[in-house]
Write a protein that holds these residues in place. Structure first.
Motif, PDB file in Angstrom:
ATOM      1  N   SER A 220      51.440  13.531  11.672  1.00  0.00           N
ATOM      2  CA  SER A 220      51.453  12.071  11.526  1.00  0.00           C
ATOM      3  C   SER A 220      50.140  11.537  10.960  1.00  0.00           C
ATOM      4  O   SER A 220      49.859  10.351  11.081  1.00  0.00           O
ATOM      5  CB  SER A 220      51.708  11.421  12.896  1.00  0.00           C
ATOM      6  N   GLY A 225      51.846  10.588   7.692  1.00  0.00           N
ATOM      7  CA  GLY A 225      52.090   9.160   7.854  1.00  0.00           C
ATOM      8  C   GLY A 225      52.521   8.502   6.563  1.00  0.00           C
ATOM      9  O   GLY A 225      53.472   7.705   6.527  1.00  0.00           O
ATOM     10  N   VAL A 240      59.410  11.752  12.505  1.00  0.00           N
ATOM     11  CA  VAL A 240      58.033  12.241  12.473  1.00  0.00           C
ATOM     12  C   VAL A 240      57.753  12.995  13.774  1.00  0.00           C
ATOM     13  O   VAL A 240      57.950  12.456  14.868  1.00  0.00           O
ATOM     14  CB  VAL A 240      57.023  11.083  12.317  1.00  0.00           C
ATOM     15  N   GLU A 242      54.885  14.929  16.030  1.00  0.00           N
ATOM     16  CA  GLU A 242      53.437  15.036  16.239  1.00  0.00           C
ATOM     17  C   GLU A 242      53.130  15.951  17.422  1.00  0.00           C
ATOM     18  O   GLU A 242      53.714  15.802  18.496  1.00  0.00           O
ATOM     19  CB  GLU A 242      52.829  13.647  16.483  1.00  0.00           C
ATOM     20  N   TYR A 246      50.315   9.894  21.518  1.00  0.00           N
ATOM     21  CA  TYR A 246      49.950   8.536  21.136  1.00  0.00           C
ATOM     22  C   TYR A 246      49.177   7.893  22.281  1.00  0.00           C
ATOM     23  O   TYR A 246      49.559   7.999  23.455  1.00  0.00           O
ATOM     24  CB  TYR A 246      51.224   7.744  20.842  1.00  0.00           C
ATOM     25  N   GLY A 286      48.577   9.857  14.510  1.00  0.00           N
ATOM     26  CA  GLY A 286      47.704   9.378  13.442  1.00  0.00           C
ATOM     27  C   GLY A 286      46.774  10.450  12.919  1.00  0.00           C
ATOM     28  O   GLY A 286      46.086  10.249  11.918  1.00  0.00           O
ATOM     29  N   SER A 387      46.321   5.902   9.762  1.00  0.00           N
ATOM     30  CA  SER A 387      47.779   6.056   9.709  1.00  0.00           C
ATOM     31  C   SER A 387      48.460   5.337  10.869  1.00  0.00           C
ATOM     32  O   SER A 387      49.532   4.748  10.714  1.00  0.00           O
ATOM     33  CB  SER A 387      48.127   7.552   9.723  1.00  0.00           C
ATOM     34  N   LEU A 388      47.839   5.370  12.034  1.00  0.00           N
ATOM     35  CA  LEU A 388      48.395   4.729  13.236  1.00  0.00           C
ATOM     36  C   LEU A 388      48.605   3.233  13.028  1.00  0.00           C
ATOM     37  O   LEU A 388      49.599   2.652  13.484  1.00  0.00           O
ATOM     38  CB  LEU A 388      47.431   4.973  14.403  1.00  0.00           C
ATOM     39  N   TRP A 391      50.447   3.244   7.954  1.00  0.00           N
ATOM     40  CA  TRP A 391      51.602   3.988   7.449  1.00  0.00           C
ATOM     41  C   TRP A 391      52.653   4.233   8.521  1.00  0.00           C
ATOM     42  O   TRP A 391      53.865   4.082   8.251  1.00  0.00           O
ATOM     43  CB  TRP A 391      51.147   5.325   6.854  1.00  0.00           C
ATOM     44  N   LEU A 392      52.237   4.608   9.713  1.00  0.00           N
ATOM     45  CA  LEU A 392      53.219   4.866  10.772  1.00  0.00           C
ATOM     46  C   LEU A 392      53.898   3.574  11.211  1.00  0.00           C
ATOM     47  O   LEU A 392      55.076   3.573  11.575  1.00  0.00           O
ATOM     48  CB  LEU A 392      52.546   5.557  11.959  1.00  0.00           C
ATOM     49  N   CYS A 678      46.069  11.156   1.327  1.00  0.00           N
ATOM     50  CA  CYS A 678      47.048  10.063   1.323  1.00  0.00           C
ATOM     51  C   CYS A 678      47.664   9.886  -0.060  1.00  0.00           C
ATOM     52  O   CYS A 678      48.887   9.690  -0.197  1.00  0.00           O
ATOM     53  CB  CYS A 678      46.377   8.759   1.760  1.00  0.00           C
TER      54      CYS A 678
END
Length: 695
Positions: A220, A225, A240, A242, A246, A286, A387-388, A391-392, A678
């Motif tokens: 992720s 992400g 996704v 991981e 989180y 992330g 990413s957290l 994108w996520l 990315c």
């Protein structure tokens, strides 16, 4: 009686090669005595004369003689609570193979003939005086690989574990370290709290679960992400997966031990096979974008042209420009809100005086003044647009689903096509089977090759091109300045040092960069070699006066990844002599920066060299400096702390199986790689969409 511990007899070798232990890991009383002896050597009770020297350590922190005397008398070997904590952390963070090896090494010191070979003393290690043990460790630090490995192993696990633990907090005020960010519950936090995204995760029951998706993205972070977001936006049903967990903004404690255990691969202990290079890799929702230093460099044009010349034409196209632009826009990359602190001012001023290149480091902070030296423990303020945060969130808002704490055992392959994954969830290893039309592997440079190998790929290039951007840290001490390197922006300035002597003729650039880093106590002891019990405590008292410079090389010669009997990755990486010479020249340049800015002493992280003390007048012309630099070049930096897909991201062997992370780089990008990863993932996601639209 003393002897030089140079030769290992057959009994010694056989003991090291004994089969791995299968019983639950536990140390016996004799092994614990050895471990305690190491603890009491690295962080030792000082003599009265040494404590007087400690009291004379130059620092702007008001001297509290009682606290410093208490610090001087502190003996880590007598802290049973910490010893138990250390053992628990080793069991939590190390593999069974590493634990087994550590047990064997500790056992060597309980057998008199073998202990003699290691220490040169007939007495067992824990029977020696503190001074004799100290001399043994000093000899190891300057010895050949096996003994240096012992020194690094024990200094790392003990010093890093102690200075990141709550046990060390009793000395925070003594060394002037605040512990967790004092602003942790400030208005800055509460104002941003509502901006932090909340994620739901698929729950896997004890009996296991079987799912169906269009695309499974494994990882992720910077690659996973982005790929998940773009494909979910295009209407794909995306899952996704991981391996980490989180943590909401409110759960980030910003303490060293807790954060490292929760957010980093193996609690920050992963290293190459000969333990010469530590690897900090994010292992949380992330990925690395959650814990990195916010440095957001584009891939340099010279590297883009180099990769294009090797058959990857995409890197010099308008399409790749568009990918980079889209990534930078979504992640809020700019240099507009940078505020330089004392450590960055030292680098900038030194570069100005020496006529070196210097520039601001772009940050992915959406224009916020991100002065947060604790951000490597997660961004509690939600300002870093990793990413957290970006994108996520986009993937979630477009229907993507998520599984955390999930280890992918293998990609399922049928008729040379990826058809899903087999995984386990949680410590109880609940089984998860996911059927999918496509699988995207974005586990990072270490775990992606390992997963492909576990899945049966036989391409000889899998795991071959491992680039780590090897780096080392040097430190200048400024007793008259409060630097507090753990405050402020982590990296706000850098310098490109063109040390590559072949650059003009080869057309490539394998030079080095000088960057910055935050010296939290555990990072200080990880970066600068321990020299003695007294020196260690003196350095910790000057924590707030250290200005660290991070020298990073663009490695020309790669390492590799293979897997052990359990399918876990093993990192094979040795810094080549060519790369070492470039890094060494970067160190020389960094020494010059610290000298011209008035450092009173400089430690280059080489055990064989004492701290250098510049002269007061015209330090660059000081004959001692020239001699010191000659010794750096002579000794070198060797002992310091230091293509598998087609051009569209698809593996050659297996259809519908893609790789979207740093594993696809044909060579080192030469800059902090987040934006490049990315951008590559963004491009690969677009390739997948385009290919599917054609069929």
């Amino acid at each position: 009686m003393e002897a030089e511990p140079w030769k290992l007899n057959d009994h010694f070798i056989k003991l090291i090669k004994l089969p791995m232990e299968t019983e639950p890991w536990k140390l016996n009383d004799h092994q614990i005595k050895v471990l305690k002896a190491f603890c009491g050597t690295f962080i030792a009770e000082l003599t009265d004369d040494e404590i007087e020297s400690l009291l004379n350590t130059k620092t702007k922190i008001p001297i509290d003689s009682e606290k410093i005397r208490e610090f001087g008398k502190f003996d880590l070997s007598k802290q049973d609570e910490f010893i138990e904590l250390l053992i628990d952390h080793l069991k939590r963070d190390l593999s069974m193979r590493s634990l087994s090896r550590l047990s064997k090494i500790l056992t060597l010191f309980t057998i008199r003939p073998l202990s003699f070979l290691l220490t040169g003393h007939l007495s067992l290690f824990y029977e020696l005086s503190r001074k004799d043990r100290e001399i043994v460790l000093q000899k190891w630090s300057k010895s050949f690989s096996f003994y240096r490995d012992l020194y690094k192993t024990f200094s790392s696990i003990i010093l890093i574990s102690f200075w990141s633990s709550e046990n060390a907090s009793i000395f925070n005020s003594t060394i002037g370290y605040p512990g967790p960010d004092p602003r942790i519950n400030s208005q800055r936090y509460t104002e941003n709290l509502s901006k932090f995204p909340i994620y739901d995760f698929i729950q896997v029951p004890p009996e296991g679960l079987e799912l169906q998706f269009d695309v499974v993205v494994i990882g992720s972070g910077a690659g996973g992400g982005v790929a998940a977001a773009q494909l979910a936006k295009a209407g794909y049903k995306v899952l996704v997966i991981e391996k980490g967990k989180y943590y909401h903004q409110s759960e980030l404690t910003l303490t060293q031990a807790d954060s490292t255990a929760k957010l980093y691969e193996q609690g920050g202990t992963i290293a190459n096979q000969d333990n010469t290079i530590g690897i900090l890799a994010g292992s949380t929702f992330g990925g690395g974008t959650t814990v990195n230093f916010s440095a957001s460099f584009k891939l340099p044009n010279i590297i883009r042209e180099e990769w294009a010349s090797e058959g990857l034409d995409h890197f010099t196209t308008k399409e790749y420009d568009n990918s980079q632009d889209a990534v930078e826009e979504r992640m809020g990359v700019s240099t507009k809100a940078i505020v330089h602190d004392e450590k960055s001012n030292i680098l900038i001023e030194g570069c100005k005086r020496l006529n070196y290149h210097y520039a601001d480091v772009p940050q992915n902070t959406a224009g916020a003044e991100h002065q947060d030296g604790w951000c490597l423990f997660g961004c509690r303020y939600g300002e870093k647009q990793g990413s957290l945060i970006t994108w996520l969130r986009d993937a979630r808002d477009n229907g993507a689903k998520f599984v955390q704490d999930c280890y992918v055992k293998k990609v399922l392959i049928k008729d040379k096509k990826a058809v899903g994954v087999e995984a386990t969830v949680g410590s109880d290893k609940r089984k998860l089977i996911v059927h999918s039309k496509k699988v995207i592997v974005s586990c990072g440079s270490v775990h992606s090759p390992a997963l492909l190998k576990r899945s049966g790929l036989r391409n000889k290039n899998v795991g071959k091109n491992l680039f780590l951007h090897p780096g080392m840290c040097i430190t200048g001490t400024f007793p008259d300045k409060e630097i507090k390197s753990y405050y402020g922006t982590i990296i706000s300035a850098y310098s490109s040092i063109h040390t590559d002597i072949y650059a003009k003729t080869s057309g490539h650039d394998y030079g080095t960069k000088i960057e910055l880093m935050p010296f939290h106590p555990s990072y200080e002891v990880a970066s600068i070699p321990w020299k003695s019990g007294l020196n260690h405590k003196q350095r910790m008292l000057q924590l707030n006066h250290h200005s660290p410079l991070l020298i990073i090389g663009r490695d020309k010669y790669p390492g590799s990844i293979d897997i052990d009997d359990n399918g876990e990755p093993r990192v094979h990486y040795t810094v080549n002599d060519y790369d070492l010479k470039n890094i060494t020249e970067g160190v020389v340049a960094a020494v010059n920066v610290l000298v011209v800015t008035g450092a009173k002493s400089i430690d280059v992280g080489i055990s064989e060299l004492d701290e250098f003390v510049p002269t007061e007048n015209d330090p660059l012309q000081d004959p001692k400096l020239k001699s010191f630099i000659e010794n750096i070049r002579k000794i070198g930096t060797k002992n310091c702390n230091f293509g598998i897909v087609n051009p569209r991201g698809k593996t050659w062997e297996v259809d519908n199986l893609y790789v979207a992370d740093a594993s696809v780089f044909p060579s080192a990008p030469g800059v902090n790689p987040m934006i490049t990863i990315c951008s590559v993932a963004y491009s690969i996601a677009n390739f997948i969409i385009e290919d599917d639209q054609r069929t």
